[in-house]
Enzyme design. Structure first.
Site, PDB file in Angstrom:
ATOM      1  N   GLY B  43       3.979  -8.756  -6.798  1.00 24.23           N
ATOM      2  CA  GLY B  43       2.963  -7.612  -6.974  1.00 24.23           C
ATOM      3  C   GLY B  43       2.330  -7.425  -5.651  1.00 24.23           C
ATOM      4  NE  ARG B 332     -12.921   0.048 -16.434  1.00 19.62           N
ATOM      5  CZ  ARG B 332     -12.111  -0.117 -15.449  1.00 19.62           C
ATOM      6  NH1 ARG B 332     -11.814  -1.553 -15.303  1.00 19.62           N
ATOM      7  NH2 ARG B 332     -11.558   0.695 -14.532  1.00 19.62           N
ATOM      8  CG  LEU B 443      -5.436  -1.499  -6.978  1.00 19.80           C
ATOM      9  CD1 LEU B 443      -5.137   0.022  -6.752  1.00 19.80           C
ATOM     10  CD2 LEU B 443      -4.108  -2.084  -7.616  1.00 19.80           C
TER      11      LEU B 443
END
Lengths: 223, 639, 269
Positions: B43, B332, B443
C-alpha cells in the site's frame, strides 16, 4: 522505434496507405461520374488522363505500393490479433464492435481481389471468358463509355461490381474514421466529426460508384 | 515493564533533524547493496518504502497478497491528504498540523512522532506532484485545497474523489520503476504467514504462494511490515475482503508487542447493511454532512413509513438538537455513537432498523438540485448503484461502519518494533493517530513512513548488523516452514460442519455488537467469555475444502479467520483494561452527563503494548508513558 | 421501492471451471437460490460458494477485494461482457436487481493470451504490471524534488490527466478487445503522464518502451473497435488511445530526424 514492426508504427502505415487509397477513390469516383455525361464525358476524361502518362504511372506505382503494404500488414495484424485472443467467449455479445469493423479483413481481401479483377477488366482489358468491348468513338478516342455500358449490361458483372462497392462501403465505414484514430488526430471534440465524416463519405462512395452499374443495368445510361 | 519510545528530547522543532544527524547511523553506498530488506504489503507505506529503499541501493523483496501491488486497500481512500503547506494563507503551519493531530487523537500519541509527520507532510505533496499525481488544481494552475473534519484550515490536497488511488498509483509507479530496474523483486499473490526471529532479531518471513500453495522462507537483513489494519475483525467493515490481522498477529506471536488494539475508528457515513448475506460496507465521503440533515422518526411506529409521509413535526434531527453549534458536522465518533443510540432505541430506518436518514431536501430547495449534483453527483450515483434509491428524491440511509484501526504493532521513534530488525509502517503500526485519526491523515502517515522516515531509520539498524547473518537453512527458518505447513494441514484436516465465513460472521457480529461503537465492562467480559469457545469450535468444526497445493481461497480465509478470532480476545482485553473513554474507544461507564467521552489522564496517559504469552493465556501489559511538553491536555468539546 | 423488493429469485449459473493454469477447463451449471435484488453480483457468488462448500464441492474461485469498485481485482465476463455491461460499473458493484428470476448467466474468466487462467475465473494479469514496469512512471527520485506549486498546471490539463488516471487496471479493456490489446490501459498511462509537465521530459522514451512492452507481453494490436471503452468500468475514453498513437508518431518522427533518442542510455544525434 520502428515504423514497420512496432504495433503502432504498423497502424500508422495502415492509416496512411488507407488514406492514400481513399484519396484515390475520391478522384476515381469524380472521374467515373463523368459517365453520366454520356460518351463525350467519360471518353474525353479518359483521353485527357492518358495524355499525362507521368501522372498516371506515378499514381499507379504509389497506389500499388500502398495496396501491397496495406494488405501485407493487415494479414500480419490479423494473424497476430487472433493469436492474442485464442479463445472466444461462450456468449458473443458486443458493446461497440460493428459488423463492418469485425469483418475488415474479409471486406479488405474481397476488395483486394476486386481491384485485381477491375484492373484486368478495364485497364488491362483481358479477362479470360469475358468479352470486353473495345473500340474508338466518333472522335477517335478510346470508347470507355461503350466498354463500360456493355460490361454492366451483363447481370453477373453488374452484381460483382455492386457487391464490391458494398464491401468498399463496409470497409471504409470503419476504415476512414479509424485512420484518424490511428494517426492520433482524435480527441473528444474531433472524434464525433471524424466518425460522421467516415460514414458520410462511405455512403457517398456506395451511392456514387454503385449507381453506375445499377444505372447501366436498368438502362438509365445507354447508347 | 516500562517501554521506551526512544523519542528525541529537546526542542520539538528540531527533533527530527537533530535525530537524523546525531542519532542515526548511515550505511555507505557500496555497502547498501549487501543488505536485503523484506517489505510486506504494497500500500502507500509498503510501496513507497520498497521503492525508496531500492533506489537507495538496498536489495528489496516486496510481497503482497493481491495479484498486483497496485490493488492494496490504500486505493480506496476518497477524501484527501493533509499537508502543512499553508498555500491558502489561512494560518496553517507545521505546528498547527502537529497540534490538530495530537488533539484529534485525543492526546494518546507520541509528540515527537506526530511532529515529524507534520514536518515531512510537505515533502509528500512535492513528491507526489513530481510523480505525476493529478492533484486538483485551480484555474491559475495552483494546487487546490479543501477543508476536512477536525481542522479549521484548508490543508487537504485531493485528486477528485480518488486521492488514495492516485497516491497509491504514484507509489506503485515508483515501485514499478525499481522492479523494472531489477532492484526490487516483487512477489504478488504471496501471503506472509510467519515471522522468523533468529537470536532475537527479525531476519526472515515465511510466506505461502497463493497460486501454487508453496510455503517457503525469504531471508533478509530486516523485515518491514506495512500490512494495514484489522477492522475486518468486525466482519463487516469498509476494508477490503483480504485485509487481515494475520501479518502483524504472526509477528505478535513471535514476540512483537501489539499496542492499543482497542482504538478502532467507526465512520459515520456508510451505506447501511441491506441483509445477512452482505459481505462488506461502503463508505461515502463525510463531506455529505455539509449539506445533508440527519434525522430519525420521533415515533417508533413511523419507522416503516416512507420518509416523505412523516411530517416535519414527527422528525427528530437529533444531532442538531444535541449539538447545536456543530450540528450535523459533529466529529465522527460522536455522530456514529448518536446514530447507534437512535437505532438501539428502535427508531432506526431501513432493513433491520439499522440506519438513519441523511436528508438533502432542504439543501436542494435552497441551492437547487444542480448544485447538489455538482457537489456530490458521484456519491449519489454510487448510492443508487448499491441501494437502487434516488437520493435526490428520498433521503439517503446511512449507518456507521468500522474503517480504520489506530492501534497496531508497537514501534519506537525509529518505527522499529521491540524486535530489532522488525519495522512497522502505516496503519499496521500504532503510532501517530493516538486514539482517533483525523480525516486525510492516513494517507499522509503511510507515505511519510515509507518515503521519508524508514529510509533513514532502517539504516541505523542495518549499519549495526552484519549482512547475510542468517541463511534459509537456519533451523528457525525450517521450523517456521514446518509450523506454517502444519497449520495448513490442520485446517484442511478438520473437515467439520461450519464454513469459514460462518465463523467470521459469528465473531464479527459479536465484536460489532459488544466491542464496536460503545463498550462496557459487561459487554467486554461477555465477549471475552465467548471468544475462547468460538476459537475452540473453529479448530474442531471448520470446513475447508480443497488442498494446500493449489489456489485455495477457503484456506486463505481460514487462516485469516483463525488469527482474527485470537486477535479479538486481545482487542477486548485492551478495551477492558482501558478504564476511560478516548477517541475511538468509548466506554459507557466513562462519559460526562451529556454523553461526551471522559478521558482519565491521571491513569491512562500511556500506550498499552501487549506481549503474547500463548493461546488462552493472559497477555502481559507493557506501558509506554506519554509526555506532553508542547500541547496541553484538554477536553475535546463540540457543543 | 421496486416490485421485487422482497421477492427472491433463482438463477442458473453456467460457470467456467478450471482447476489450474494448464488444466483443461469446462462449463458447469449451478443453481443460485434465494437471491435478493440487493445482493451484489459477488455476494450472489458467495451464496453459491457457501452451498458448494457445504455440499463438499470446490467453491468457484474468483478475484475480488475492495468490493467498492476501485481496486480493480474483480474480473469476470458475464454473458459475454466484462463486468456485466452496466455502464461505469465493476462486477462487484453490479447488483442482482439487473437480473430476472430464471435467468441463465454465463460466467467466464478474462480471455486473452496475455492473461493466462490460474483457476476458474482468476487470471494472471501481471502483464499489465510489466507494462508499467517498462516505463509507466516518471523517473523521479524520492526527495529533492521541486515544490508542488513550482510548476503550474492548468486546471483543464490536470483534469485531463485525472480522467486518464481513473484507470483501475482491471484489464476489462483487454478482455473485451477482440484482439486482446492493452491499448486503452497503456494509452491512459501514456496520456496522463504526457499531459503533465513532470512526465513530458520522458514522454518519447516512455511511449517507445510501453509500445514495445505490449508486444513483448503477448498483447494484440488495436484495430479501433472501441470495445474497450464500452467495457471500461471507469469510463476511460479511447481518445487516450489516439493520444498514445500521437505520442508514438511524434516520437518516431523526432527520432527519425535525430532530434531525440528513445533508447535510454544513448544521446541524441
Amino acid at each position: 522505434m520502428r515504423l514497420l514492426s512496432d504495433s503502432i508504427g504498423r497502424k500508422v502505415v495502415m492509416a496512411i496507405t488507407g488514406l492514400l487509397m481513399v484519396l484515390f477513390v475520391v478522384g476515381h469516383l469524380l472521374g467515373n461520374l463523368s459517365i453520366f455525361a454520356g460518351p463525350n464525358g467519360i471518353n474525353a476524361y479518359a483521353e485527357k488522363l492518358h495524355g499525362l502518362p507521368q501522372v498516371v504511372w506515378a499514381t499507379r506505382v504509389v497506389m500499388l505500393t500502398a495496396v501491397a503494404l496495406h494488405i501485407v500488414l493487415s494479414i500480419r495484424l490479423t494473424l497476430e490479433n487472433r493469436a492474442a485472443k485464442p479463445t472466444a467467449y461462450a456468449v458473443d455479445r458486443r458493446l461497440r464492435v460493428t459488423f463492418a469493423g469485425k469483418n475488415m479483413i474479409w471486406t479488405g481481401l474481397l476488395l483486394g481481389g476486386f481491384i485485381a479483377f477491375h484492373l484486368l477488366h478495364f485497364t488491362v482489358r483481358s479477362v479470360p471468358g469475358l468479352d470486353i468491348v473495345q473500340g474508338l468513338d466518333g472522335h477517335g478516342r478510346f470508347d470507355v463509355f461503350s466498354m463500360v455500358v456493355a460490361a454492366f449490361g451483363h447481370v453477373v458483372t453488374a452484381v460483382v461490381y455492386v457487391v464490391a462497392m458494398a464491401a468498399l462501403f463496409l470497409h471504409l465505414s470503419h476504415g476512414i474514421q479509424s485512420t484518424f484514430q490511428s494517426l492520433g488526430l482524435n480527441n473528444a471534440k474531433t472524434m464525433p466529426g471524424f466518425l460522421k465524416f467516415g460514414s458520410v463519405l462511405s455512403v457517398i462512395f456506395l451511392l456514387g460508384y454503385g449507381s453506375i452499374p445499377v444505372a447501366i443495368f436498368f438502362g438509365l445510361i445507354a447508347k | 515493564m516500562i517501554l521506551d519510545g526512544k523519542a528525541p528530547t529537546g526542542k520539538i522543532q528540531d527533533s527530527w533533524d537533530d535525530h537524523r544527524f546525531a542519532s542515526l547511523k548511515l550505511v555507505n553506498p557500496a555497502n547498501k547493496r549487501k543488505y536485503k530488506v523484506l517489505v510486506v504489503g504494497t500500500g502507500l507505506a509498503g510501496a513507497s518504502a520498497a521503492a525508496t529503499l531500492a533506489e537507495l541501493g538496498y536489495q528489496v523483496e516486496a510481497f503482497c497478497y493481491q495479484d498486483s501491488p497496485r490493488r492494496a486497500h490504500s486505493i480506496a481512500a476518497q477524501g484527501g491528504i493533509n499537508a502543512a503547506k499553508a498555500y491558502p494563507n489561512d494560518g496553517d503551519s507545521i505546528y498547527r498540523l502537529f497540534y490538530d493531530t495530537i488533539k484529534g487523537g485525543d492526546f494518546r500519541a507520541r509528540e515527537a512522532d506526530v511532529w515529524r509527520l507534520a514536518q515531512v507532510s510537505n515533502n509528500i505533496i512535492d513528491q507526489c506532484v513530481a510523480q505525476g499525481v493529478p492533484f486538483a488544481r485551480d484555474y491559475a494552475g495552483y494546487l487546490d485545497n479543501r477543508s476536512f473534519g477536525g481542522a479549521q484550515v484548508s490543508r487537504t490536497f485531493y485528486a477528485r474523489g480518488q486521492t488514495g488511488q492516485q497516491l497509491l498509483l504514484g507509489a506503485y509507479s515508483a515501485l514499478s520503476r525499481q522492479i523494472g530496474l531489477g532492484t526490487v523483486k516483487m512477489f504478488p499473490r504471496t501471503e506472509m504467514l510467519d515471522l522468523v526471529v533468529v537470536d532475537g532479531e527479525a531476519k526472515a518471513i515465511t510466506v505461502r504462494d497463493l497460486v501454487t500453495g508453496e510455503v517457503r522462507t525469504h531471508v533478509g537483513d530486516a523485515v518491514v511490515l506495512a500490512t494495514g489494519g484489522y477492522v475486518n475483525v468486525f466482519y463487516l467493515s469498509t476494508n477490503a475482503m483480504g485485509c487481515s490481522v494475520t501479518a502483524i498477529w504472526k509477528a505478535h506471536k513471535k514476540g512483537a508487542y501489539l499496542a492499543n488494539p482497542c482504538y478502532t475508528q467507526i465512520h459515520p457515513t456508510c451505506i447501511p447493511q441491506a441483509g445477512d448475506y452482505q459481505s462488506k460496507l461502503t463508505l461515502m465521503s463525510e463531506s455529505l454532512r455539509n449539506d445533508g440533515r440527519i434525522w430519525v422518526p420521533k415515533k417508533k411506529e413511523d419507522c416503516g413509513k416512507a420518509p416523505g409521509d412523516i411530517p416535519e413535526a414527527d422528525r427528530d434531527y437529533y444531532l442538531e438538537r444535541k449539538y447545536p453549534s456543530y450540528g450535523n458536522l459533529a466529529p465522527r465518533d460522536i455522530a456514529s455513537r448518536a446514530a447507534k443510540e437512535q437505532c438501539d432505541e428502535g427508531r432506526g430506518v431501513g432493513p433491520g432498523g439499522r440506519g438513519v436518514y441523511l436528508d438533502f431536501s432542504a439543501s436542494i430547495e435552497r441551492l437547487g438540485e444542480g448544485t447538489i449534483r455538482e457537489r456530490y453527483g458521484n456519491l449519489f450515483e454510487m448510492y443508487e448503484r448499491i441501494t437502487d434509491e434516488n437520493a435526490y428524491k428520498r433521503p439517503m440511509r446511512i449507518y456507521p461502519a468500522p474503517h480504520y484501526s489506530m492501534g497496531g504493532l508497537w514501534v519506537d521513534y525509529n518505527l522499529q518494533s521491540n524486535i530489532p530488525g522488525l519495522f512497522v509502517l502505516g496503519e499496521a503500526n500504532f503510532s501517530v493517530h493516538g486514539a482517533n485519526r483525523l480525516g486525510a491523515s492516513a494517507l499522509m502517515q503511510g507515505l511519510a513512513d515509507g518515503y521519508f522516515v524508514i529510509p533513514y531509520t532502517i539504516a541505523n539498524y542495518l549499519a549495526q548488523t552484519k549482512p547475510g547473518k542468517v541463511t534459509a537453512d537456519d533451523p528457525e527458518c525450517r521450523k517456521s516452514i514446518a509450523d506454517v505447513q502444519a497449520e495448513r494441514k490442520q485446517l484442511l484436516g478438520i473437515n467439520g460442519k461450519k464454513t469459514v465465513s460462518e465463523f467470521m460472521r459469528e465473531v464479527g457480529v459479536l465484536m460489532w455488537n459488544n466491542v464496536g461503537m460503545a463498550r462496557s465492562q459487561q459487554s467486554l467480559t461477555d465477549t471475552l467469555q465467548k471468544l475462547p469457545g468460538i476459537r475452540e469450535e473453529f479448530w474442531q468444526n471448520v470446513k475447508v475444502s480443497g488442498s494446500g497445493d493449489e489456489l485455495n481461497q477457503q484456506l486463505e480465509n481460514a487462516g485469516r479467520t483463525a488469527d482474527f478470532i485470537e486477535f479479538a480476545e486481545l482487542l477486548c482485553r485492551d478495551a477492558l483494561h482501558r478504564e476511560e473513554s478516548c477517541g475511538g474507544h468509548f466506554r459507557v461507564e466513562h462519559q460526562y452527563p451529556d454523553g461526551e467521552a471522559m478521558r482519565d489522564d491521571a491513569n491512562f496517559t500511556y500506550s498499552a503494548a501487549w506481549q503474547w504469552k500463548g493461546t488462552g493465556q493472559t497477555p502481559e501489559l507493557h506501558k509506554e508513558p506519554l509526555k506532553f511538553d508542547n500541547v496541553h491536555l484538554a477536553v475535546r468539546s463540540y457543543k | 421501492m421496486s416490485a421485487t423488493e422482497h421477492g427472491t429469485m433463482n438463477l442458473k449459473l453456467i460457470v467456467w471451471r478450471q482447476s489450474g493454469p494448464d488444466k483443461p477447463g469446462r462449463f458447469e451449471t449451478y443453481d443460485a437460490k434465494n437471491i435478493t435484488p440487493h445482493h451484489s453480483f459477488l455476494e450472489m457468488l458467495d451464496v453459491v460458494n457457501e452451498d458448494l462448500i457445504k455440499a463438499g464441492k470446490d467453491p468457484i474461485a474468483f478475484d475480488h477485494d475492495c468490493r467498492e469498485g476501485i481496486c480493480g481485482a474483480c474480473s469476470a465476463v458475464v454473458n459475454g461482457v466484462p463486468h456485466g455491461g452496466q455502464e461505469r460499473t465493476t462486477l462487484c458493484q453490479l447488483h442482482m436487481r439487473k437480473f430476472k428470476d430464471g435467468d441463465a448467466i454465463y460466467l467466464e474468466p478474462w480471455r486473452a493470451r496475455a492473461f493466462p487462467i490460474l483457476r476458474d475465473l482468476i487470471v494472471d494479469r501481471t502483464a499489465l504490471d510489466r507494462l508499467v514496469q517498462a516505463a509507466g512512471f516518471v523517473s523521479c527520485h524520492t526527495g529533492g524534488v521541486a515544490d508542488g506549486n513550482a510548476i503550474l498546471i492548468g486546471k483543464p490539463e490536470a483534469d485531463y490527466a485525472m480522467d486518464a488516471a481513473e484507470c483501475i487496471g482491471c484489464g476489462a479493456c483487454v478482455a473485451a478487445c477482440p484482439n486482446g490489446a492493452a491499448m486503452l490501459f497503456a494509452g491512459a498511462k501514456v496520456a496522463q503522464l504526457a499531459e503533465l509537465p513532470q512526465g513530458q521530459v520522458e514522454a518519447p522514451q516512455r511511449v517507445a518502451a510501453m509500445v514495445k512492452a505490449m508486444s513483448d507481453n503477448d498483447f494484440g494490436n488495436c484495430t479501433n473497435h472501441y470495445e474497450c471503452e464500452g467495457a471500461c468500468p471507469k469510463g476511460v475514453k479511447v481518445k487516450f488511445i489516439a493520444r498514445l498513437n500521437r505520442e508514438f508518431t511524434k516520437a518516431l518522427f523526432q527520432e527519425t530526424l535525430g532530434t531525440i533518442s528513445t533508447n535510454r542510455g544513448t544521446s541524441k544525434e
